[in-house]
Design a protein around this motif. Structure first.
Motif, PDB file in Angstrom:
ATOM      1  N   LEU A  50     137.077 -27.748  73.176  1.00  0.00           N
ATOM      2  CA  LEU A  50     135.895 -27.455  73.973  1.00  0.00           C
ATOM      3  C   LEU A  50     135.647 -28.657  74.881  1.00  0.00           C
ATOM      4  CD1 LEU A  50     133.438 -25.767  71.439  1.00  0.00           C
ATOM      5  CD2 LEU A  50     135.175 -24.709  72.907  1.00  0.00           C
ATOM      6  N   ASN A  51     135.234 -28.381  76.110  1.00  0.00           N
ATOM      7  CA  ASN A  51     135.083 -29.411  77.122  1.00  0.00           C
ATOM      8  C   ASN A  51     133.645 -29.420  77.634  1.00  0.00           C
ATOM      9  OD1 ASN A  51     134.926 -30.600  79.780  1.00  0.00           O
ATOM     10  ND2 ASN A  51     137.154 -30.573  79.885  1.00  0.00           N
ATOM     11  N   ALA A  52     132.951 -30.523  77.362  1.00  0.00           N
ATOM     12  CA  ALA A  52     131.563 -30.684  77.807  1.00  0.00           C
ATOM     13  C   ALA A  52     131.471 -31.816  78.821  1.00  0.00           C
ATOM     14  CB  ALA A  52     130.654 -30.955  76.618  1.00  0.00           C
ATOM     15  N   ASN A  53     132.348 -31.801  79.824  1.00  0.00           N
ATOM     16  CA  ASN A  53     132.363 -32.869  80.821  1.00  0.00           C
ATOM     17  C   ASN A  53     131.063 -32.919  81.601  1.00  0.00           C
ATOM     18  OD1 ASN A  53     134.818 -33.928  80.200  1.00  0.00           O
ATOM     19  ND2 ASN A  53     135.935 -32.977  81.889  1.00  0.00           N
ATOM     20  N   GLY A  54     130.509 -34.098  81.675  1.00  0.00           N
ATOM     21  CA  GLY A  54     129.266 -34.327  82.392  1.00  0.00           C
ATOM     22  C   GLY A  54     128.869 -35.772  82.179  1.00  0.00           C
ATOM     23  N   ASN A  55     127.639 -36.103  82.470  1.00  0.00           N
ATOM     24  CA  ASN A  55     127.125 -37.456  82.235  1.00  0.00           C
ATOM     25  C   ASN A  55     126.080 -37.392  81.124  1.00  0.00           C
ATOM     26  OD1 ASN A  55     126.127 -40.022  82.194  1.00  0.00           O
ATOM     27  ND2 ASN A  55     125.458 -40.060  84.312  1.00  0.00           N
ATOM     28  N   PRO A  56     126.501 -37.562  79.868  1.00  0.00           N
ATOM     29  CA  PRO A  56     125.550 -37.429  78.762  1.00  0.00           C
ATOM     30  C   PRO A  56     124.553 -38.573  78.667  1.00  0.00           C
ATOM     31  CG  PRO A  56     127.664 -38.171  77.931  1.00  0.00           C
ATOM     32  CD  PRO A  56     127.869 -37.855  79.388  1.00  0.00           C
ATOM     33  N   LEU A  57     124.702 -39.608  79.505  1.00  0.00           N
ATOM     34  CA  LEU A  57     123.749 -40.720  79.517  1.00  0.00           C
ATOM     35  C   LEU A  57     122.937 -40.758  80.806  1.00  0.00           C
ATOM     36  CD1 LEU A  57     125.876 -43.508  77.831  1.00  0.00           C
ATOM     37  CD2 LEU A  57     123.709 -42.610  77.013  1.00  0.00           C
ATOM     38  N   HIS A  58     122.888 -39.641  81.508  1.00  0.00           N
ATOM     39  CA  HIS A  58     122.110 -39.594  82.752  1.00  0.00           C
ATOM     40  C   HIS A  58     120.636 -39.897  82.441  1.00  0.00           C
ATOM     41  CE1 HIS A  58     120.397 -38.230  86.524  1.00  0.00           C
ATOM     42  NE2 HIS A  58     121.608 -38.088  87.013  1.00  0.00           N
ATOM     43  N   PRO A  59     120.017 -40.803  83.202  1.00  0.00           N
ATOM     44  CA  PRO A  59     118.652 -41.228  82.845  1.00  0.00           C
ATOM     45  C   PRO A  59     117.576 -40.175  83.034  1.00  0.00           C
ATOM     46  CG  PRO A  59     119.357 -42.237  84.907  1.00  0.00           C
ATOM     47  CD  PRO A  59     120.574 -41.587  84.330  1.00  0.00           C
ATOM     48  N   THR A  60     117.807 -39.178  83.883  1.00  0.00           N
ATOM     49  CA  THR A  60     116.753 -38.195  84.143  1.00  0.00           C
ATOM     50  C   THR A  60     117.197 -36.756  83.910  1.00  0.00           C
ATOM     51  OG1 THR A  60     117.328 -38.136  86.504  1.00  0.00           O
ATOM     52  CG2 THR A  60     115.600 -39.684  85.824  1.00  0.00           C
ATOM     53  N   ASP A  61     118.389 -36.554  83.366  1.00  0.00           N
ATOM     54  CA  ASP A  61     118.886 -35.199  83.115  1.00  0.00           C
ATOM     55  C   ASP A  61     119.359 -35.087  81.669  1.00  0.00           C
ATOM     56  OD1 ASP A  61     119.854 -32.646  83.193  1.00  0.00           O
ATOM     57  OD2 ASP A  61     121.542 -33.066  84.527  1.00  0.00           O
ATOM     58  N   PRO A  62     118.443 -34.910  80.742  1.00  0.00           N
ATOM     59  CA  PRO A  62     118.822 -34.869  79.326  1.00  0.00           C
ATOM     60  C   PRO A  62     119.684 -33.674  78.954  1.00  0.00           C
ATOM     61  CG  PRO A  62     116.523 -34.221  79.611  1.00  0.00           C
ATOM     62  CD  PRO A  62     116.990 -34.728  80.939  1.00  0.00           C
TER      63      PRO A  62
ATOM     64  N   GLY B 120     120.947 -48.642  85.643  1.00  0.00           N
ATOM     65  CA  GLY B 120     121.291 -50.060  85.643  1.00  0.00           C
ATOM     66  C   GLY B 120     120.336 -50.931  84.862  1.00  0.00           C
ATOM     67  N   ARG B 121     119.112 -50.443  84.630  1.00  0.00           N
ATOM     68  CA  ARG B 121     118.147 -51.134  83.776  1.00  0.00           C
ATOM     69  C   ARG B 121     117.112 -50.103  83.339  1.00  0.00           C
ATOM     70  NH1 ARG B 121     113.994 -54.630  87.670  1.00  0.00           N
ATOM     71  NH2 ARG B 121     113.242 -52.852  88.884  1.00  0.00           N
ATOM     72  N   ALA B 122     116.361 -50.415  82.321  1.00  0.00           N
ATOM     73  CA  ALA B 122     115.340 -49.492  81.826  1.00  0.00           C
ATOM     74  C   ALA B 122     114.368 -49.137  82.944  1.00  0.00           C
ATOM     75  CB  ALA B 122     114.593 -50.113  80.655  1.00  0.00           C
ATOM     76  N   GLY B 123     114.123 -47.842  83.102  1.00  0.00           N
ATOM     77  CA  GLY B 123     113.192 -47.369  84.123  1.00  0.00           C
ATOM     78  C   GLY B 123     113.843 -46.878  85.389  1.00  0.00           C
ATOM     79  N   ASP B 124     115.115 -47.232  85.627  1.00  0.00           N
ATOM     80  CA  ASP B 124     115.808 -46.720  86.807  1.00  0.00           C
ATOM     81  C   ASP B 124     116.000 -45.215  86.676  1.00  0.00           C
ATOM     82  OD1 ASP B 124     115.961 -49.274  87.751  1.00  0.00           O
ATOM     83  OD2 ASP B 124     118.134 -49.484  87.530  1.00  0.00           O
ATOM     84  N   LEU B 125     116.085 -44.534  87.817  1.00  0.00           N
ATOM     85  CA  LEU B 125     116.156 -43.079  87.825  1.00  0.00           C
ATOM     86  C   LEU B 125     117.547 -42.529  88.087  1.00  0.00           C
ATOM     87  CD1 LEU B 125     112.882 -42.268  89.810  1.00  0.00           C
ATOM     88  CD2 LEU B 125     113.204 -42.463  87.335  1.00  0.00           C
ATOM     89  N   MET B 126     118.472 -43.376  88.529  1.00  0.00           N
ATOM     90  CA  MET B 126     119.810 -42.902  88.875  1.00  0.00           C
ATOM     91  C   MET B 126     120.864 -43.714  88.148  1.00  0.00           C
ATOM     92  SD  MET B 126     119.454 -40.341  90.928  1.00  0.00           S
ATOM     93  CE  MET B 126     121.026 -40.157  91.761  1.00  0.00           C
ATOM     94  N   PRO B 127     122.011 -43.081  87.830  1.00  0.00           N
ATOM     95  CA  PRO B 127     123.117 -43.824  87.231  1.00  0.00           C
ATOM     96  C   PRO B 127     123.617 -44.907  88.182  1.00  0.00           C
ATOM     97  CG  PRO B 127     123.445 -41.453  87.003  1.00  0.00           C
ATOM     98  CD  PRO B 127     122.302 -41.624  87.954  1.00  0.00           C
ATOM     99  N   ASN B 128     124.249 -45.936  87.609  1.00  0.00           N
ATOM    100  CA  ASN B 128     124.703 -47.076  88.393  1.00  0.00           C
ATOM    101  C   ASN B 128     126.098 -47.478  87.908  1.00  0.00           C
ATOM    102  OD1 ASN B 128     125.088 -49.657  89.578  1.00  0.00           O
ATOM    103  ND2 ASN B 128     122.894 -50.060  89.566  1.00  0.00           N
ATOM    104  N   TRP B 129     127.110 -47.277  88.777  1.00  0.00           N
ATOM    105  CA  TRP B 129     128.489 -47.602  88.404  1.00  0.00           C
ATOM    106  C   TRP B 129     128.870 -48.956  88.978  1.00  0.00           C
ATOM    107  CZ3 TRP B 129     133.685 -45.623  90.679  1.00  0.00           C
ATOM    108  CH2 TRP B 129     134.721 -45.880  89.767  1.00  0.00           C
TER     109      TRP B 129
END
Length: 319
Positions: A72-84, A114-123
């Motif tokens: 089974l493939n659940a590809n996504g961003n499981p650590l997205h800060p605003t999309d649980p 990138g830090r607590a409270g940020d709204l977007m992922p940071n690569w």
């Protein structure tokens, strides 16, 4: 080795038609998308969770055609800060895999803020300026390690033996060292889904990656990349243009053999074998110029000609 494909490769077809083509093509199984970045057209995660009859019917459809559910493939961003929802999808997929007797789940490591409270992922892909290191410490120590310790515990409780992380851009785990770093922290439930296509555009060598990962290779996505040298010469391989505009990009995903020829794929299969991998090659068709079914047919034909199938039986003669 065994050959299959990712179900979204034929995402425009109904479930039964997708499986009928798998049987016709002569592959042994299908890796099934359950959500995350996929609309999961062949798998209703909520319905499968609530209805044991639907789960049995789903697996019977495979068995009736002589096919296996690869993973089974659940590809996504499981650590997205605003999309649980993406993290929930991964957890639900692991629990469901356990109930269905499926031992492997494919996913991504996740990319947090990138830090607590940020709204977007940071690569972070550079070591300067100094704040990049602050970001990385936060992402690894505060977010990635705790999350994956929890996920590994969940997998063990569910009976899922392997979680294969795709080495993918815009994820904290995107190359061999980052995969091994996470694996050293949380243990061998976590391994690599080795997809050459991503390593190509990031400038790594999938042949050496296979050798270096060794027993940590849990899964392989067979996908190719077209490196557009005239564009690369001026833009580099750091590309943020439209995925649909192939001529203007420095790199694009492409049907197997159109980016790297049969000889390269032969070497890749042999390197995997040298590293001890004897599992699935799961084709992931994401070529926007070729018809999905045609691209899959060409990819299957190429791999059937180069992949090892039978066990090795050579032994030196007693002379």
């Amino acid at each position: 080795m065994k050959l299959g494909f990712v179900s979204d490769s034929l995402g425009g077809l109904p479930f039964d038609a997708m499986l009928d083509h798998a049987a016709r093509l002569g592959v042994q199984g299908v890796e099934v998308n359950t959500g995350g970045w996929s609309t999961a057209p062949h798998f209703d995660l909520a319905a499968m969770q609530s209805d044991a009859g639907k789960r049995r019917s789903f697996q019977k459809a495979f068995a009736d055609r002589g096919l296996e559910v690869i993973a089974l493939n659940a590809n996504g961003n499981p650590l997205h800060p605003t999309d649980p929802k993406q993290g929930i999808c991964l957890r639900d997929t692991i629990r469901l895999a356990g109930e269905m007797g499926i031992k492997k789940v494919c996913t991504m490591s996740g990319l947090p803020e990138g830090r607590a409270g940020d709204l977007m992922p940071n690569w972070v892909v550079s070591s300067w300026p100094p704040e990049t290191q602050v970001i990385l410490r936060y992402q690894w120590e505060e977010r990635l390690f705790p999350f994956w310790a929890e996920i590994v515990a969940l997998a063990k409780a569910a009976g899922v033996e392997q979680i294969a992380l795709e080495l993918h851009g815009n994820q904290v785990v995107y190359n061999v060292p980052s995969l091994l770093k996470l694996r050293a922290e949380v243990g061998p439930v976590v391994g690599a889904n080795l997809d050459p296509s991503h390593l190509f555009w990031m400038g790594a060598d999938p042949l050496i990656a296979a050798e270096t990962l060794g027993a940590a290779v849990y899964h392989v996505h067979a996908k190719d990349t077209f490196l557009n040298s005239p564009k690369q010469a001026t833009t580099s391989l750091l590309e943020n243009g439209s995925l649909m505009d192939i001529p203007s990009r420095s790199w694009s995903y492409i049907t197997l053999g159109f980016g790297h020829g049969e000889e390269w794929w032969r070497q890749f299969c042999y390197r995997l074998k040298m590293a001890g991998y004897d599992g699935w090659l799961s084709i992931e068709h994401e070529d926007v110029l070729l018809n999905g079914l045609e691209g899959l047919e060409k990819s299957v034909a190429l791999l059937q000609g180069v992949m090892p199938k039978a066990p090795a039986d050579y032994a030196p003669q007693a002379i």
